[in-house]
Every structure is written in structure tokens, then in C-alpha cells.
Scaffold this motif. Sequence first.
Motif, PDB file in Angstrom:
ATOM      1  N   ARG A 122       0.737  -1.247  -0.054  1.00 41.80           N
ATOM      2  CA  ARG A 122       0.032   0.239   0.021  1.00 41.80           C
ATOM      3  C   ARG A 122       1.026   1.350   0.201  1.00 41.80           C
ATOM      4  N   ILE A 123       1.528   1.526   0.652  1.00 37.12           N
ATOM      5  CA  ILE A 123       2.670   2.028   0.601  1.00 37.12           C
ATOM      6  C   ILE A 123       3.231   2.476  -0.420  1.00 37.12           C
ATOM      7  N   LEU A 124       3.899   1.676  -0.854  1.00 35.54           N
ATOM      8  CA  LEU A 124       4.665   2.084  -2.446  1.00 35.54           C
ATOM      9  C   LEU A 124       3.998   1.989  -3.415  1.00 35.54           C
ATOM     10  N   THR A 125       2.664   1.364  -3.634  1.00 39.19           N
ATOM     11  CA  THR A 125       1.842   1.517  -4.744  1.00 39.19           C
ATOM     12  C   THR A 125       1.091   2.456  -4.548  1.00 39.19           C
ATOM     13  N   VAL A 126       0.288   2.935  -3.898  1.00 37.28           N
ATOM     14  CA  VAL A 126      -1.008   4.167  -3.335  1.00 37.28           C
ATOM     15  C   VAL A 126      -0.740   5.089  -2.849  1.00 37.28           C
ATOM     16  N   LEU A 127      -0.033   4.662  -1.648  1.00 35.28           N
ATOM     17  CA  LEU A 127       0.784   5.956  -0.995  1.00 35.28           C
ATOM     18  C   LEU A 127       1.527   7.222  -1.443  1.00 35.28           C
ATOM     19  N   LEU A 128       3.008   6.630  -2.032  1.00 39.17           N
ATOM     20  CA  LEU A 128       4.056   6.873  -2.314  1.00 39.17           C
ATOM     21  C   LEU A 128       3.509   8.322  -4.189  1.00 39.17           C
ATOM     22  N   PRO A 129       2.979   6.817  -4.558  1.00 40.88           N
ATOM     23  CA  PRO A 129       2.420   8.161  -6.043  1.00 40.88           C
ATOM     24  C   PRO A 129       1.756   8.951  -5.973  1.00 40.88           C
ATOM     25  N   ALA A 130       0.577   8.677  -4.702  1.00 38.70           N
ATOM     26  CA  ALA A 130      -0.094   9.694  -4.763  1.00 38.70           C
ATOM     27  C   ALA A 130       0.364  10.781  -4.261  1.00 38.70           C
ATOM     28  N   ILE A 131       0.883  11.217  -3.415  1.00 39.22           N
ATOM     29  CA  ILE A 131       1.844  12.411  -2.651  1.00 39.22           C
ATOM     30  C   ILE A 131       3.130  13.014  -3.131  1.00 39.22           C
ATOM     31  N   MET A 132       3.433  12.095  -4.609  1.00 38.11           N
ATOM     32  CA  MET A 132       4.291  12.339  -5.479  1.00 38.11           C
ATOM     33  C   MET A 132       4.396  13.633  -5.834  1.00 38.11           C
ATOM     34  N   PRO A 133       3.236  14.119  -6.542  1.00 36.53           N
ATOM     35  CA  PRO A 133       3.998  15.732  -6.813  1.00 36.53           C
ATOM     36  C   PRO A 133       4.017  16.685  -5.498  1.00 36.53           C
ATOM     37  N   LYS A 134       3.085  17.069  -4.460  1.00 40.50           N
ATOM     38  CA  LYS A 134       3.315  17.510  -3.398  1.00 40.50           C
ATOM     39  C   LYS A 134       4.840  17.099  -2.949  1.00 40.50           C
ATOM     40  N   VAL A 135       5.654  15.599  -2.440  1.00 38.89           N
ATOM     41  CA  VAL A 135       7.423  15.514  -2.467  1.00 38.89           C
ATOM     42  C   VAL A 135       7.981  16.576  -3.388  1.00 38.89           C
ATOM     43  N   PHE A 136       7.764  15.970  -5.150  1.00 40.34           N
ATOM     44  CA  PHE A 136       8.339  16.990  -5.818  1.00 40.34           C
ATOM     45  C   PHE A 136       8.857  18.290  -5.756  1.00 40.34           C
ATOM     46  N   ALA A 137       8.032  18.921  -5.409  1.00 39.85           N
ATOM     47  CA  ALA A 137       7.387  19.948  -5.115  1.00 39.85           C
ATOM     48  C   ALA A 137       8.654  20.633  -3.928  1.00 39.85           C
ATOM     49  N   GLY A 138       8.319  20.134  -3.227  1.00 36.61           N
ATOM     50  CA  GLY A 138       9.213  20.269  -1.671  1.00 36.61           C
ATOM     51  C   GLY A 138      11.122  19.946  -2.141  1.00 36.61           C
ATOM     52  N   LEU A 139      11.394  18.714  -3.055  1.00 38.66           N
ATOM     53  CA  LEU A 139      12.662  18.220  -3.508  1.00 38.66           C
ATOM     54  C   LEU A 139      13.269  19.937  -4.665  1.00 38.66           C
ATOM     55  N   ARG A 140      11.983  20.450  -4.681  1.00 34.23           N
ATOM     56  CA  ARG A 140      12.624  21.306  -6.051  1.00 34.23           C
ATOM     57  C   ARG A 140      13.041  22.187  -4.664  1.00 34.23           C
ATOM     58  N   VAL A 141      12.721  22.597  -4.447  1.00 29.96           N
ATOM     59  CA  VAL A 141      12.725  24.169  -3.069  1.00 29.96           C
ATOM     60  C   VAL A 141      13.827  23.827  -2.353  1.00 29.96           C
ATOM     61  N   SER A 142      13.859  22.478  -1.769  1.00 28.42           N
ATOM     62  CA  SER A 142      15.149  21.959  -1.138  1.00 28.42           C
ATOM     63  C   SER A 142      16.145  21.998  -1.725  1.00 28.42           C
ATOM     64  N   LEU A 143      16.462  22.056  -3.465  1.00 28.79           N
ATOM     65  CA  LEU A 143      17.615  21.302  -3.937  1.00 28.79           C
ATOM     66  C   LEU A 143      18.254  23.112  -3.703  1.00 28.79           C
ATOM     67  N   ALA A 144      17.099  23.991  -4.392  1.00 30.00           N
ATOM     68  CA  ALA A 144      17.657  25.725  -4.444  1.00 30.00           C
ATOM     69  C   ALA A 144      17.939  26.073  -2.789  1.00 30.00           C
ATOM     70  N   PHE A 145      18.022  25.538  -1.870  1.00 33.91           N
ATOM     71  CA  PHE A 145      18.204  25.939  -0.642  1.00 33.91           C
ATOM     72  C   PHE A 145      19.521  24.934  -0.557  1.00 33.91           C
ATOM     73  N   ALA A 146      19.569  23.713  -0.516  1.00 36.94           N
ATOM     74  CA  ALA A 146      20.965  22.997  -0.725  1.00 36.94           C
ATOM     75  C   ALA A 146      22.449  23.715  -1.428  1.00 36.94           C
ATOM     76  N   LEU A 147      22.392  24.582  -2.287  1.00 38.33           N
ATOM     77  CA  LEU A 147      22.854  24.602  -3.521  1.00 38.33           C
ATOM     78  C   LEU A 147      23.149  26.316  -2.338  1.00 38.33           C
ATOM     79  N   VAL A 148      22.771  27.285  -1.833  1.00 37.65           N
ATOM     80  CA  VAL A 148      22.926  28.258  -1.656  1.00 37.65           C
ATOM     81  C   VAL A 148      24.105  27.817   0.341  1.00 37.65           C
ATOM     82  N   MET A 149      22.471  26.882   0.338  1.00 37.69           N
ATOM     83  CA  MET A 149      23.935  26.626   2.087  1.00 37.69           C
ATOM     84  C   MET A 149      25.024  25.925   1.624  1.00 37.69           C
ATOM     85  N   THR A 150      24.921  25.119   0.221  1.00 32.77           N
ATOM     86  CA  THR A 150      26.431  24.499   0.149  1.00 32.77           C
ATOM     87  C   THR A 150      27.687  25.972   0.019  1.00 32.77           C
TER      88      THR A 150
END
Lengths: 269, 264
Positions: free
Chosen positions: A176-204
Motif C-alpha cells: 500500500r505504501i509503495l504502490t498507492v501512498l507514494l505515487p499519490a503524494i509524489m506531486p507534493k513531494v516533488f514540489a518540496g524537493l525542488r525548493v530543497s535543492l535550491a536551498f541546498a545550493l545556497v547552503m553549500t
Amino acid sequence: MSERTRSTWQGLAGAAVLLAFLGGTWQTYAAKADHFFLPTPEQIGARLADEWLTVDVAHLFLTSSALTAIGQTFATAVVAWLIAALLGICLGVLTGSVRLLDEITQAPFLLLRSIPGVALIPIFIAILGLGSDMRIAVVAIGCVWPVLLNTAAGIRQLEPLYLDVSRVMRQGHAARILTVLLPAIMPKVFAGLRVSLAFALVMTVATEMLAGSGGLGALAIRYRSTFDVSGLWATLAVLAACGLLLNAVVVLSENSLLKWHKKWRSASE
Amino acid sequence: MNRSPIIVDVRHLSHTYGTGPGKVQAVLDVSFALESGKSLAIVGPSGAGKTTVLRCLTGLLRPQEGELFVAGERVTGVPEGIGVVFQDYSRSLYPWLSSVRNVGFPLRAKGTSRSEMRRRAMNALDMVGLADMGAKYPWQLSGGMQQRVAIARALVTEPSLLVMDEPFASVDAQTRAELEDLTLRIKQDTRMSMITVTHDIDESVYLSDRVVVLSKRPSVVLAELPVELPYPRDQISSKAHPSFLAVRQLVHQHISAEKMKEVS
């Protein structure tokens, strides 16, 4: 040519025109005013060509010193970001699904993420020294929050019917977690990942500036302290290019992994 | 005498939501049984515990009191061999999967091979008349088509019991008629047992061999009415049949009486 392709080309053309205009204005003004701290784009370009670029395809058109510096900044940012992604997704799933955990962690998380990541750098240097471990650790901690919060929000907003459907199909918890939960939340997670990468570069870059141990940040500090203004601007141009490249990679993978989501959103408009 | 086995047996089901002053007793005492290969409709006014009964039957909710049996086994979790169709088709189908992948999804839990999943999913889509829509995503299809995909998904595991929760409440009348006929056809072809929860009185009689009428909360069974309509059924002649009209009238009377209680 499809509608979307045409509008993409239009966008690019518009951006090119704007950049050419700004570049031209900058060149004219800087040449006339002759500010010490404001070189012309021409001077910056010349500096880039001299120290950063070569004709060697095998080295990605970069000089060896350029490769080392960019390589270190990139490696630190990306590795730290991957750690933050894994940590953020796991903690996000846990706090989003277990109410008790969410309540326990609310206050401490709020406290921790209110501290600007950059301010943590001296503490981390004191504890972990000046090596790459410290750099990766501080950047990972600093950029975990967008992923964590977005993942938790994605879980909380998950359509309950998705889980009912999974249950009546007698799916196991892991499936359930792998085939339903993760795909369903993927759009939100990706939005977070994009912002996080920008932060990562700044902090580095900030970490490299404060710890002075290689990478583009340390290079920028060196140029500054020797008043090598063109060198400093050239470094900034390279940093901008890095940021654009990292962002492009995330956007491209998002476009292919989340094709269904993009189409769905544009279909309902 | 060869009696068909009882596939669903509900005994004195009772359930209350919540505790303390805010608690709501949805179901007081509901009992009914269904013979294998037959279909049952559960109908009642809005707010009756119809969905509660269904959730207990499908193992999504553990009832406080009473016992349920599906195919002779006590219901403790989700029973084996059932297929479920929910009312909200747009939210029950997974938007990141194409229709054929959605339909084949229940087979994943059983560890079926990819090619076998696809073959059986295409079969199920064919049964609901959507053989050429497999590659489309659910949100690219109309409401009626989406519900067909949901029905196909419920059928792909070849269940012995199909459970439907107000499946046609969200579609227009014409589509509803088409889907009702589709359901009857599937039941004929597969000899499946079927339970349909609905608030549509005509539909409850048209689709079933027996209608169970529930009262308002806290629900009890007001009546169990056998439907003597011959098969195959159709929207015109079956709905003019004396048995249809008689049962329909009785159900209406029960439900209107329930609604009057609310006013007084």
C-alpha cells in the motif's frame, strides 16, 4: 508545431530578447561609469574564457581548476540533498500518518526550522571540524524541511478513498505504501524537493565561504579578499549556471515521472 | 431440494459511532441473508445506516455487535472473493494509472504476472464495453465510463460477491439506466451474487431479487420484499410488470412513512 511547442519557443525567444536588452544596458553603463566593483559583461566573459573554459570536450569544456571547484560544490549539494530527500520523505510519512508523532514533533521541528540554516554553520564547524562530513551534514539538515513538510502535508491531504480501495483489495501494508501512498503524494513531494535543492545550493556555497575549504564558495571569498572583482563576478556567473542546471534536472525528471499529473491539471483547466 | 448456499449472512448488526454525548447509533439491529447467485438491494432514506452496513460487510469497519458471514466465513477483516464499487468513481480510481492498469491493480496483490494481469484487465474492460479505452487515464473519461472502469476493476479478480455502494448516484439518468442494464447483464453472465446499496427506489427493485428496506437511524429492517420479475429484464417491460409496481409501491410507502416520522 503544436500549441505547447510554439509557446515554449515564444517564451525562450522573449527571454533571449530580455537578456540581450539587459546585457546591452549593463555593458553600456558599466563601460561608461567605470565602477571598480562593476565590470562589464565583456570583462566577465573574458575572465570566464581565460580561467574557466577550454575547448576540451572530455573535460566538459572546463579547465581542471574549474572542474575541481564546480565538482566539489555540486557533489556536496547533491549528496546532501539526496540525504535530506530520504530523511524528509521518511520523517514526513511518519509525522503525516501517525498523529501522536506529529504532535510530539511539532514544537521541536518548528524551533529547528526557524533557525536559518546558514546560522548553524559555525556550530557544525565547531562540532565536526572543517571536512566534507561537516559540509554535507549542515546542508542536509538545512534543506530537509521543505521535503519533510510537503511530504507530511501530502499524506494528510491524501484521498481517504484511495486507502479504502487498497484495503478492499487486501493489499499488504508495504504494498500500500509503495504502490498507492507514494505515487499519490509524489506531486507534493516533488514540489518540496525542488525548493530543497535550491536551498541546498545556497547552503553549500555559504558553508564553503565560511569554512574556506574548496568549492565555488571558497573561490568567491578568495577573489573578494584579493579584490579580484572580475574573478568574483565570473564565479557568480558560474554559480547561477549551476543553479539553473540543477533546477532543469529536477524539472525534467518531474515532467517525465509526473506526466500524468501535468496532463491531469491541464485537462481540468 | 437443492438450496443454494447462503453467501452473505448478517445477524443482528449494530453499530454506534463515537462515545459520550455526541455518539450516533447508526444501526440498531439489522439482519438479512443472501443466497448465492441472487442479488439484494438495500434501500432506505438518507441518513439510514446503509453505508455503515456496507462497510461492516466489506470489512472496512468492525461492528460493535452482531456477526457477519461471507461464504460461510466470519468477517474479521476484508473477506476474500469480493469486489467493491464505490459511489465516487472519480476518487476511487488512481489518477497516476491508465485505465487498464487501474483495472489490473487488484491482481498485483495476488502476485499475478504482468502479461496475465494485462490480459485479464483487458477482458474485464471488454465486459464493460470499454475494450479500446485501456490506454486512457480515468480523468480523460466521462463519468459513466469511469464507473465502468471501476466496475471492471471490481470484476477482474472474478469475485463471488459484488458489493456496490450507491454506484450510480453520481451519474445522469440515461447513463444510470445503461449502467443498471450492464450490471444485470454481468450478473447473468457470471452468476455472481450482488448486493447494491441505493437510495433510488426504482433501481432497488429493478436490480434485485429481494429488497431490504432500512429505517432511519438507528436503523432496523422495516421490510424484506421479494421481487418476482423475470429475467432478462429491461427498462421498459420490467418496469411495467405488476410485481415491479407492487414492490415499488410498498417500498415507497415504507420510506414515506419513515420521512413523516422526521417531521412529527
